[in-house]
Design a protein around this motif. Structure first.
Motif, short mmCIF file in Angstrom:
data_model
loop_
_atom_site.label_atom_id
_atom_site.label_comp_id
_atom_site.label_asym_id
_atom_site.label_seq_id
_atom_site.Cartn_x
_atom_site.Cartn_y
_atom_site.Cartn_z
N MET A 103 10.05 -5.74 40.24
CA MET A 103 11.08 -5.92 41.27
C MET A 103 12.41 -5.28 40.86
O MET A 103 13.20 -4.88 41.70
CB MET A 103 11.32 -7.41 41.53
N GLU A 104 12.65 -5.23 39.54
CA GLU A 104 13.94 -4.70 39.05
C GLU A 104 13.93 -3.18 38.89
O GLU A 104 14.97 -2.59 38.61
CB GLU A 104 14.27 -5.34 37.69
N ARG A 105 12.79 -2.57 39.06
CA ARG A 105 12.68 -1.12 38.82
C ARG A 105 13.41 -0.31 39.89
O ARG A 105 13.57 -0.76 41.03
CB ARG A 105 11.21 -0.69 38.79
N GLY A 106 13.76 0.91 39.51
CA GLY A 106 14.34 1.83 40.49
C GLY A 106 13.26 2.54 41.28
O GLY A 106 13.45 2.90 42.45
N SER A 107 12.10 2.73 40.66
CA SER A 107 10.95 3.31 41.33
C SER A 107 9.69 2.79 40.66
O SER A 107 9.73 2.29 39.53
CB SER A 107 10.97 4.84 41.27
N TYR A 108 8.57 2.91 41.38
CA TYR A 108 7.30 2.38 40.87
C TYR A 108 6.17 3.13 41.56
O TYR A 108 6.16 3.25 42.79
CB TYR A 108 7.22 0.88 41.16
N THR A 109 5.25 3.64 40.76
CA THR A 109 4.18 4.48 41.30
C THR A 109 2.81 3.96 40.88
O THR A 109 2.70 3.09 39.99
CB THR A 109 4.32 5.93 40.79
N GLU A 110 1.80 4.52 41.50
CA GLU A 110 0.42 4.22 41.12
C GLU A 110 0.18 4.57 39.65
O GLU A 110 -0.54 3.86 38.93
CB GLU A 110 -0.50 5.06 42.02
N LYS A 111 0.82 5.64 39.20
CA LYS A 111 0.70 6.06 37.79
C LYS A 111 1.25 4.98 36.85
O LYS A 111 0.69 4.70 35.78
CB LYS A 111 1.42 7.39 37.57
N HIS A 115 -0.88 2.87 34.02
CA HIS A 115 -0.44 2.73 32.63
C HIS A 115 -0.42 1.26 32.21
O HIS A 115 -0.86 0.91 31.11
CB HIS A 115 0.94 3.36 32.47
N LEU A 116 0.07 0.38 33.10
CA LEU A 116 0.11 -1.06 32.81
C LEU A 116 -1.31 -1.61 32.62
O LEU A 116 -1.59 -2.30 31.64
CB LEU A 116 0.77 -1.81 33.98
N VAL A 117 -2.19 -1.30 33.58
CA VAL A 117 -3.55 -1.81 33.53
C VAL A 117 -4.27 -1.29 32.28
O VAL A 117 -5.01 -2.03 31.62
CB VAL A 117 -4.32 -1.44 34.81
N GLY A 118 -4.02 -0.03 31.93
CA GLY A 118 -4.63 0.54 30.73
C GLY A 118 -4.25 -0.20 29.47
O GLY A 118 -5.10 -0.45 28.58
N ALA A 264 -14.18 0.50 32.10
CA ALA A 264 -12.95 0.57 32.88
C ALA A 264 -11.94 1.52 32.23
O ALA A 264 -11.26 2.29 32.92
CB ALA A 264 -12.35 -0.83 33.04
N LEU A 265 -11.86 1.47 30.90
CA LEU A 265 -10.94 2.36 30.17
C LEU A 265 -11.32 3.83 30.34
O LEU A 265 -10.47 4.72 30.26
CB LEU A 265 -10.92 1.99 28.68
N GLN A 266 -12.60 4.08 30.58
CA GLN A 266 -13.07 5.46 30.72
C GLN A 266 -12.98 5.97 32.16
O GLN A 266 -13.17 7.16 32.41
CB GLN A 266 -14.52 5.57 30.22
N HIS A 267 -12.69 5.06 33.11
CA HIS A 267 -12.58 5.49 34.51
C HIS A 267 -11.39 6.45 34.64
O HIS A 267 -10.35 6.27 34.01
CB HIS A 267 -12.37 4.26 35.42
N LEU A 268 -11.56 7.47 35.47
CA LEU A 268 -10.54 8.52 35.59
C LEU A 268 -9.18 7.99 36.03
O LEU A 268 -8.14 8.58 35.71
CB LEU A 268 -11.01 9.62 36.54
N TRP A 269 -9.16 6.89 36.77
CA TRP A 269 -7.87 6.33 37.21
C TRP A 269 -7.04 5.84 36.01
O TRP A 269 -5.82 5.83 36.05
CB TRP A 269 -8.07 5.19 38.21
N ILE A 270 -7.73 5.48 34.92
CA ILE A 270 -7.06 5.06 33.69
C ILE A 270 -6.95 6.22 32.71
O ILE A 270 -5.89 6.49 32.15
CB ILE A 270 -7.82 3.88 33.03
N SER A 271 -8.05 6.91 32.48
CA SER A 271 -8.11 7.91 31.40
C SER A 271 -7.71 9.32 31.85
O SER A 271 -7.37 10.16 31.02
CB SER A 271 -9.52 7.96 30.81
N GLY A 272 -7.79 9.57 33.15
CA GLY A 272 -7.50 10.92 33.65
C GLY A 272 -6.09 11.04 34.18
O GLY A 272 -5.21 10.26 33.86
N ASP A 273 -5.90 12.02 35.07
CA ASP A 273 -4.57 12.28 35.61
C ASP A 273 -4.61 12.21 37.14
O ASP A 273 -3.98 13.02 37.82
CB ASP A 273 -4.09 13.67 35.15
N VAL A 274 -5.37 11.22 37.65
CA VAL A 274 -5.58 11.17 39.10
C VAL A 274 -4.70 10.14 39.80
O VAL A 274 -4.58 10.16 41.03
CB VAL A 274 -7.07 10.89 39.43
N ALA A 275 -4.09 9.21 39.06
CA ALA A 275 -3.19 8.22 39.68
C ALA A 275 -2.00 8.95 40.28
O ALA A 275 -1.41 9.84 39.65
CB ALA A 275 -2.74 7.20 38.65
#
Length: 333
Positions: A103-111, A115-118, A264-275
C-alpha cells in the motif's frame, strides 16, 4: 547450533525491555536490547501459567526453529526460562507486514509480485527439504526484514509448524481462506498444503482480493473443496497468462497433481522473464483496502467456524474421534 534453555531469575538482567511489538494467542512480543550491547531482538514472552496443556505447541515451535537457518526465515537466536516465563529471542524484523508495504509503494507490478513469491517459495522449499510443513502461511506471517525498498521478505510464525516424521500429517490447523481442500476433508496431508496457501497468497498479490471468500463460512469451505475460483474481469485483464497458469498449478484440487515448491520455482513466471512490468498498484491497493481491513475482527469467528466444520466430520482438530476442545483454536490468529 543447539539452543538450550538458559535459566534466569529475572529476564531484565539479560535484556532491557523497550516497547511492546504485539501479542498472539498466548504470548506477548516486546522489543528488547541485550544488556552490554546494542543488539536488538523481538522477545516472545510466554507465561508458564498459560502454557499448561500447550507445552507441546511451544516445544514444537522451538524444535522447528532450532533446525532452521535461511535468509528468508525469521531466526530463533536464544531461549531463556525464568520461574514464571519462557522467552524466545527472535531475530528482529523491522519492515512491517506484506500488505502494508504494498500500500505504501509508489508503483507495483506483476514482476514485483513474482519476486516476492519466489523468495517465499525458496524459504518454504527449504523448510520442506527439512521435512517441516509450515501449515499457517498467510500474508500476516510474511514480514519485511527492513524498511528499505530493497528489503527481503521473511517467513515468520511457526506456531503451527510440524516436523513431518512420516509421510503425512493428520492434525487440521490453519487459517480459513488459506487452508487446502484435503485439510478441510480431514484427509492425511503433507507439504502440498503450504503450496496451496502460496497459491492463495499469489492470487491476492495480483488482484488484492482472495480467490475464496464468502460471508458464510460453510459456503467458503464449499468453494475451497471445489477449488472454485475465477480470474474476474476487469481485475485480471492486465495479468499475464503465465501468472494465471502458475496459480492454477498451485490451486490444484488434487494434492498429488499440485506443484511442489521445486516445480513452482522452475515455472517461467518465477524463473523466467515473463512477469509483466505494467503498474497494477491502483487496482490492487484499492482491493486490499476493501477486502482486508475487516479480516482482523473476522478471524476469531472464522476459527470457530473452521473447528465446527471439522467436528461435523466427526473428528476433533487433532484427528481424534472424540469431539473435544481443539488446541488449534488459539493459534489461528
Amino acid at each position: 547450533m543447539l539452543l538450550l534453555k538458559k535459566q534466569t531469575e529475572d529476564i531484565s538482567t539479560i535484556y532491557e525491555i523497550r516497547e511492546k511489538l504485539g501479542s498472539g494467542a498466548f504470548s506477548e512480543v516486546v522489543l528488547a536490547q541485550e544488556r552490554g550491547s546494542a543488539h536488538l531482538v523481538a522477545l516472545k514472552c510466554i507465561p508458564k501459567k498459560v502454557l499448561r496443556g500447550k507445552e507441546a505447541l511451544v516445544e514444537n515451535e522451538i524444535a522447528v526453529l532450532r533446525r532452521v537457518s535461511h535468509p528468508n526465515i525469521v531466526a530463533l537466536e536464544d531461549v531463556h526460562e525464568s520461574p514464571s516465563h519462557l522467552y524466545l529471542a527472535m531475530e528482529l524484523v523491522t519492515g512491517g507486514e506484506l500488505f502494508d508495504r504494498i500500500m505504501e509503494r509508489g508503483s507495483y507490478t506483476e514482476k514485483d509480485a513474482s519476486h516476492l513469491v519466489g523468495q517465499v517459495l525458496g524459504a518454504v522449499s527449504y523448510l520442506h527439504s527439512l521435512g517441516i510443513v509450515h501449515r499457517d502461511l498467510k500474508p500476516e506471517n510474511l514480514l519485511y526484514a527492513t524498511p528499505f525498498e530493497d528489503s527481503k521478505i521473511m517467513v515468520s510464525d511457526f506456531g503451527l509448524s510440524k516436523i513431518q516424521a512420516g509421510n503425512m500429517l493428520g492434525t487440521a490447523c490453519g487459517t480459513p481462506g488459506y487452508v487446502a481442500p484435503e485439510l478441510l476433508e480431514q484427509k492425511p496431508y503433507g507439504k502440498a498444503v503450504d503450496v496451496w496457501a502460496l497459491g492463495v497468497i499469489s492470487y491476492i498479490l495480483l488482484c488484492g482480493y482472495p480467490p475464496f471468500y464468502d460471508e458464510s463460512d460453510p459456503e467458503l469451505f464449499s468453494q475451497i473443496l471445489r477449488a472454485s475460483y475465477e480470474f474476474d474481469s476487469p481485475f485480471w485483464d492486465d495479468i499475464s497468462e503465465s501468472a494465471k497458469d502458475f496459480i492454477r498449478h498451485l490451486l490444484e484440487r488434487d494434492p498429488q497433481k499440485r506443484f511442489t515448491c521445486q516445480q513452482a520455482l522452475q515455472h517461467l513466471w518465477i524463473s523466467g522473464d515473463v512477469a509483466l512490468d505494467k503498474d497494477i498498484l491502483g487496482s490492487v491497493s484499492e482491493q486490499i483496502q476493501r477486502n482486508f481491513a475487516r479480516t482482523h475482527w473476522k478471524r476469531a469467528f472464522n476459527a470457530t467456524s473452521f473447528l465446527r466444520h471439522i467436528r461435523k466430520l466427526g473428528q476433533s482438530p487433532d484427528g481424534e474421534e472424540t469431539p473435544r476442545q481443539g488446541r488449534c483454536q488459539g493459534q489461528v490468529d
